[in-house]
Motif scaffolding. Structure first.
Motif, PDB file in Angstrom:
ATOM      1  N   MET A 231      41.794  36.892  36.488  1.00 31.98           N
ATOM      2  CA  MET A 231      42.076  38.146  37.134  1.00 31.98           C
ATOM      3  C   MET A 231      41.725  39.279  36.175  1.00 31.98           C
ATOM      4  O   MET A 231      41.961  39.212  34.988  1.00 31.98           O
ATOM      5  N   SER A 232      41.171  40.364  36.708  1.00 36.55           N
ATOM      6  CA  SER A 232      40.714  41.481  35.896  1.00 36.55           C
ATOM      7  C   SER A 232      41.852  42.461  35.650  1.00 36.55           C
ATOM      8  O   SER A 232      42.743  42.627  36.480  1.00 36.55           O
ATOM      9  N   ALA A 233      41.784  43.120  34.499  1.00 40.93           N
ATOM     10  CA  ALA A 233      42.799  44.114  34.168  1.00 40.93           C
ATOM     11  C   ALA A 233      42.523  45.444  34.880  1.00 40.93           C
ATOM     12  O   ALA A 233      43.396  46.298  34.948  1.00 40.93           O
ATOM     13  N   LEU A 234      41.295  45.593  35.414  1.00 37.10           N
ATOM     14  CA  LEU A 234      40.926  46.824  36.106  1.00 37.10           C
ATOM     15  C   LEU A 234      41.213  46.688  37.596  1.00 37.10           C
ATOM     16  O   LEU A 234      40.928  45.674  38.211  1.00 37.10           O
ATOM     17  N   ASP A 235      41.741  47.730  38.166  1.00 40.14           N
ATOM     18  CA  ASP A 235      42.019  47.745  39.599  1.00 40.14           C
ATOM     19  C   ASP A 235      40.755  48.217  40.329  1.00 40.14           C
ATOM     20  O   ASP A 235      40.293  49.344  40.155  1.00 40.14           O
ATOM     21  N   ILE A 236      40.190  47.352  41.135  1.00 39.30           N
ATOM     22  CA  ILE A 236      38.925  47.640  41.805  1.00 39.30           C
ATOM     23  C   ILE A 236      39.084  48.792  42.795  1.00 39.30           C
ATOM     24  O   ILE A 236      38.214  49.661  42.904  1.00 39.30           O
ATOM     25  N   GLU A 237      40.199  48.832  43.496  1.00 38.90           N
ATOM     26  CA  GLU A 237      40.418  49.909  44.457  1.00 38.90           C
ATOM     27  C   GLU A 237      40.571  51.262  43.760  1.00 38.90           C
ATOM     28  O   GLU A 237      40.062  52.284  44.239  1.00 38.90           O
TER      29      GLU A 237
ATOM     30  N   LEU B 147      39.236  52.083  40.873  1.00 40.66           N
ATOM     31  CA  LEU B 147      37.901  52.445  40.386  1.00 40.66           C
ATOM     32  C   LEU B 147      37.044  53.018  41.515  1.00 40.66           C
ATOM     33  O   LEU B 147      36.333  54.014  41.328  1.00 40.66           O
ATOM     34  N   ALA B 148      37.109  52.423  42.679  1.00 40.21           N
ATOM     35  CA  ALA B 148      36.339  52.917  43.816  1.00 40.21           C
ATOM     36  C   ALA B 148      36.814  54.313  44.201  1.00 40.21           C
ATOM     37  O   ALA B 148      35.994  55.197  44.499  1.00 40.21           O
ATOM     38  N   ARG B 149      38.121  54.531  44.187  1.00 40.29           N
ATOM     39  CA  ARG B 149      38.660  55.862  44.520  1.00 40.29           C
ATOM     40  C   ARG B 149      38.244  56.887  43.475  1.00 40.29           C
ATOM     41  O   ARG B 149      37.861  58.010  43.813  1.00 40.29           O
ATOM     42  N   ALA B 150      38.280  56.514  42.199  1.00 39.72           N
ATOM     43  CA  ALA B 150      37.880  57.430  41.122  1.00 39.72           C
ATOM     44  C   ALA B 150      36.396  57.765  41.234  1.00 39.72           C
ATOM     45  O   ALA B 150      35.999  58.919  41.058  1.00 39.72           O
TER      46      ALA B 150
END
Length: 61
Positions: A1-7, A9-12
């Motif tokens: 599991m990644s430490a970055l939140d994909i959602e 990142l997409a919002r940013a």
């Protein structure tokens, strides 16, 4: 599991992305109307201008 939140990142990325600019049409229409009015003005001046008449001052004998 990644430490970055994909959602997140997409919002940013969506917030940082530049907005698409709409092209404005009124400057083009105004320039065309000005050119047409100027052309009509010049045409009217040419039609209403008195004819050019040339006369020789000294008679040729």
């Amino acid at each position: 599991m990644s430490a970055l939140d994909i959602e997140a990142l997409a919002r940013a990325r969506k917030l940082v992305a530049p907005r698409a600019r709409k092209e404005r049409l009124w400057p083009v229409v105004a320039a065309a109307a000005f050119a047409a009015a100027t052309a009509l003005g010049f045409a009217t001046a040419m039609i209403l201008a008195p004819p050019v008449v040339t006369e020789h001052v000294a008679g040729v004998e």
